[in-house]
Write an enzyme that holds these catalytic residues in place. Structure first.
Site, PDB file in Angstrom:
ATOM      1  N   SER A   1      34.300  31.588  46.689  1.00 45.79           N
ATOM      2  CA  SER A   1      35.276  31.116  47.185  1.00 45.79           C
ATOM      3  C   SER A   1      36.003  30.041  46.182  1.00 45.79           C
ATOM      4  O   SER A   1      34.631  28.949  46.672  1.00 45.79           O
ATOM      5  CB  SER A   1      35.838  31.412  48.611  1.00 45.79           C
ATOM      6  OG  SER A   1      35.165  29.798  48.482  1.00 45.79           O
ATOM      7  N   LYS A   2      36.954  30.100  45.986  1.00 46.87           N
ATOM      8  CA  LYS A   2      37.847  28.450  45.390  1.00 46.87           C
ATOM      9  C   LYS A   2      37.092  27.484  45.993  1.00 46.87           C
ATOM     10  O   LYS A   2      37.280  26.472  45.473  1.00 46.87           O
ATOM     11  CB  LYS A   2      38.767  28.700  44.106  1.00 46.87           C
ATOM     12  CG  LYS A   2      40.083  28.565  45.748  1.00 46.87           C
ATOM     13  CD  LYS A   2      41.626  29.030  44.962  1.00 46.87           C
ATOM     14  CE  LYS A   2      42.500  29.394  46.526  1.00 46.87           C
ATOM     15  NZ  LYS A   2      43.344  29.800  45.940  1.00 46.87           N
ATOM     16  N   ARG A   3      37.496  27.425  47.045  1.00 47.02           N
ATOM     17  CA  ARG A   3      37.106  26.129  47.827  1.00 47.02           C
ATOM     18  C   ARG A   3      35.674  25.545  47.649  1.00 47.02           C
ATOM     19  O   ARG A   3      35.109  24.360  47.378  1.00 47.02           O
ATOM     20  CB  ARG A   3      37.234  26.456  49.851  1.00 47.02           C
ATOM     21  CG  ARG A   3      38.796  26.209  49.903  1.00 47.02           C
ATOM     22  CD  ARG A   3      39.297  26.886  51.376  1.00 47.02           C
ATOM     23  NE  ARG A   3      38.872  28.114  51.660  1.00 47.02           N
ATOM     24  CZ  ARG A   3      39.337  29.163  51.281  1.00 47.02           C
ATOM     25  NH1 ARG A   3      40.590  28.858  50.896  1.00 47.02           N
ATOM     26  NH2 ARG A   3      38.928  30.252  51.462  1.00 47.02           N
TER      27      ARG A   3
ATOM     28  N   ASN B   1      33.426  26.960  44.527  1.00 52.13           N
ATOM     29  CA  ASN B   1      33.505  26.763  43.349  1.00 52.13           C
ATOM     30  C   ASN B   1      34.145  27.464  42.425  1.00 52.13           C
ATOM     31  O   ASN B   1      34.982  27.977  43.352  1.00 52.13           O
ATOM     32  CB  ASN B   1      32.277  27.145  43.101  1.00 52.13           C
ATOM     33  CG  ASN B   1      30.689  26.670  42.602  1.00 52.13           C
ATOM     34  OD1 ASN B   1      30.818  25.873  42.557  1.00 52.13           O
ATOM     35  ND2 ASN B   1      29.608  27.609  43.364  1.00 52.13           N
TER      36      ASN B   1
END
Ligand code: GLU
Length: 490
Positions: free
Chosen positions: A255-257, A259
């Site tokens: 998830s962008k949180r 990576n």
């Protein structure tokens, strides 16, 4: 399974930055089509009108093209089964929903959002999974007609068998059994007349003659609903293949949180699309050590959906770096290397835009690399010490500002210098800080230096994903600095 050439699709929802997970699923479908002489279709699933945007759709198309995953039918090129954008197919779904209701397999539900919220809260309190409780199932036909005629807002839901389970064969998971009890009475048609993902997806896969549905494992639990819809409409379901999700090294969901997940982010760092495809393709094939360097044709040759790699799909950046380095050294000729470097530096015209911004700030060209280099760098190597000496702001105050700015920028629908500036002005007003005070730590977070190019323009050039990543790195650096100082004092 149909004997004719397979038709497969990638069906992204244009609700965010193009995700590497989309490239991963698209690549599987692409390889599947190429391997079997089939057709690879692109369909835009934009039934969620509040979250889908034309800008994200364009970005998804650009990103998949950058990856080299060309489709034979899609919203940009048309095809025999269009339109390929669900928002343009609204009129197509209604008769299918009506058929399900007329045959007694769907029902009108008048429950208000407030009632549904209360119901879910009660279920949560009782430790039960949230699920529609079936209240509107018992309405009489007369009551339904009169409420519909009175214009009462309603949705159409899918009826679920009261007992037993749904059994099906998944091309990757094998035999799967999910009790009907665990399946929700899915909304098929929303109050505004738009179908939900489930309804539109099944109708479109049918009408577009999709033979194999390969997608992420997060959709496995939806298969019983989809199978019911196929049955109720008397249609033959496609073959389902659910691929294991890509994960971080710690096995958590990518998830962008944690990576960066956006394809343009990896493009801007200077990964080659061939290396990214090579990296993702290795998740699908069994290959001996030393034979990992593969181009698309070699991936197609090696690809065997009956014999998928058993290793989990771990997004291991070091492996991507290693493969990318090998591609640069071993697969590109000198001329090609130079051409690629040029393409990379010019992406989105960023180098030219940066140089224009620098014109009024240099005395000689030799200062340009220091002044504009941050626009191209993969990593600024930021440390807390970079934030030393900012007027009136210690590290804790810098960290506070970074942590306020990050979510405010996440919420921005448009990514332009103007939009960024007005978001930061608004934030300054609401937090009672002066914008002038907030900017220096942001300069440092973006460029590694307090003396830099105009901030809002620089952020616009860097792009959403890179700005997100740099704010995160600033957060980590400052936090480490603060912790170290505390440990020293304690
Ligand atoms: N629109 C869905 C997604 O973006 C597609 C799922 C599917 O392939 O059925 O995940």
């Amino acid at each position: 399974m149909a004997n004719s050439a397979p038709r497969v699709r990638i069906a992204p929802s244009p609700t965010g930055e193009p995700h590497v997970g989309t490239a991963y699923i698209a690549l599987f479908n692409y390889l599947f089509a190429k391997k079997h002489g089939g057709t690879f279709v692109l369909r835009i699933e934009d039934t969620d009108a509040t979250r889908s945007t034309a800008e994200y759709e364009q970005k998804v198309l650009d990103a998949l093209k950058w990856c080299g995953l060309e489709w034979s039918e899609g919203p940009d090129i048309g095809g025999g089964y269009g339109p390929y954008r669900q928002s343009e197919r609204k009129h197509i779904y209604r008769p299918y929903v009506d058929r399900i209701v007329q045959n007694g397999h769907g029902f009108h539900c008048f429950c208000t959002p407030q009632r549904l919220d209360e119901m879910r809260a009660e279920q949560r309190a009782a430790g039960k999974p949230p699920k529609y409780d079936g209240r509107c199932l018992s309405l009489t036909a007369e009551e339904v007609t009169s409420r519909v005629e009175a214009g009462e807002p309603h949705v159409i839901r899918l009826k679920i068998p009261a007992e037993g389970s749904c059994k099906f064969t998944d091309g990757v998971y094998g035999e799967v059994e999910i009790p009907w009890d665990a399946v929700d009475m899915q909304v098929l048609l929303k109050a505004d007349g738009m179908p939900t993902y489930h309804m539109a997806n099944v109708v479109d896969d049918h009408l577009m003659k999709i033979t194999h549905v390969a997608r992420g494992e997060e959709w496995l639990a939806s298969v019983p609903k989809h199978i019911l819809i196929y049955q109720y409409l008397d249609l033959e379901p496609p073959v389902f293949m659910h691929l294991s999700l890509m994960r971080n090294a710690d096995k958590s969901k990518l998830s962008k949180r944690k990576n960066p997940t956006s394809i343009p982010y990896y493009a801007s760092l200077g990964y080659l699309p061939e290396a990214l495809m090579n990296f993702l393709g290795l998740f699908f094939i069994q290959i001996a050590e030393g034979e990992e360097l593969l181009d698309m044709d070699e991936l197609i040759t090696q690809f065997d959906p009956e014999n998928l790699s058993k290793a989990g799909a771990i997004f291991d950046i070091q492996k991507l770096d290693w493969l990318n380095g090998r591609w640069l050294r071993e697969k590109l000729g000198e001329e090609e290397f130079l051409a690629r470097v040029q393409d990379w530096a010019m992406q989105g015209d960023r180098l030219m835009s940066g140089l224009k911004l620098a014109q009024t700030r240099v005395q000689k060209f030799g200062e340009l690399p220091d002044l504009t280099g941050f626009l191209l760098k993969s990593d600024l190597g930021l440390k807390a010490a970079h934030f030393d000496g900012l007027k009136k702001l210690d590290h804790a105050a810098c960290l506070e500002i970074i942590r306020e700015v990050a979510p405010a920028l996440e919420a921005l629908p448009d990514w332009t210098a103007e939009a960024i500036e007005s978001a930061l002005r608004e934030l300054a007003e609401s937090s009672g800080r002066k914008l002038r005070i907030m900017l220096p730590p942001l300069f440092v977070a973006m460029s590694g230096s307090a003396r830099s190019l105009p901030l809002f323009d620089s952020m616009a050039i860097l792009g959403r994903a890179m700005v997100r990543q740099r704010l995160k790195q600033a957060d980590i650096a400052l936090k480490a600095g603060i912790d170290a100082a505390q440990a020293n004092n304690g």
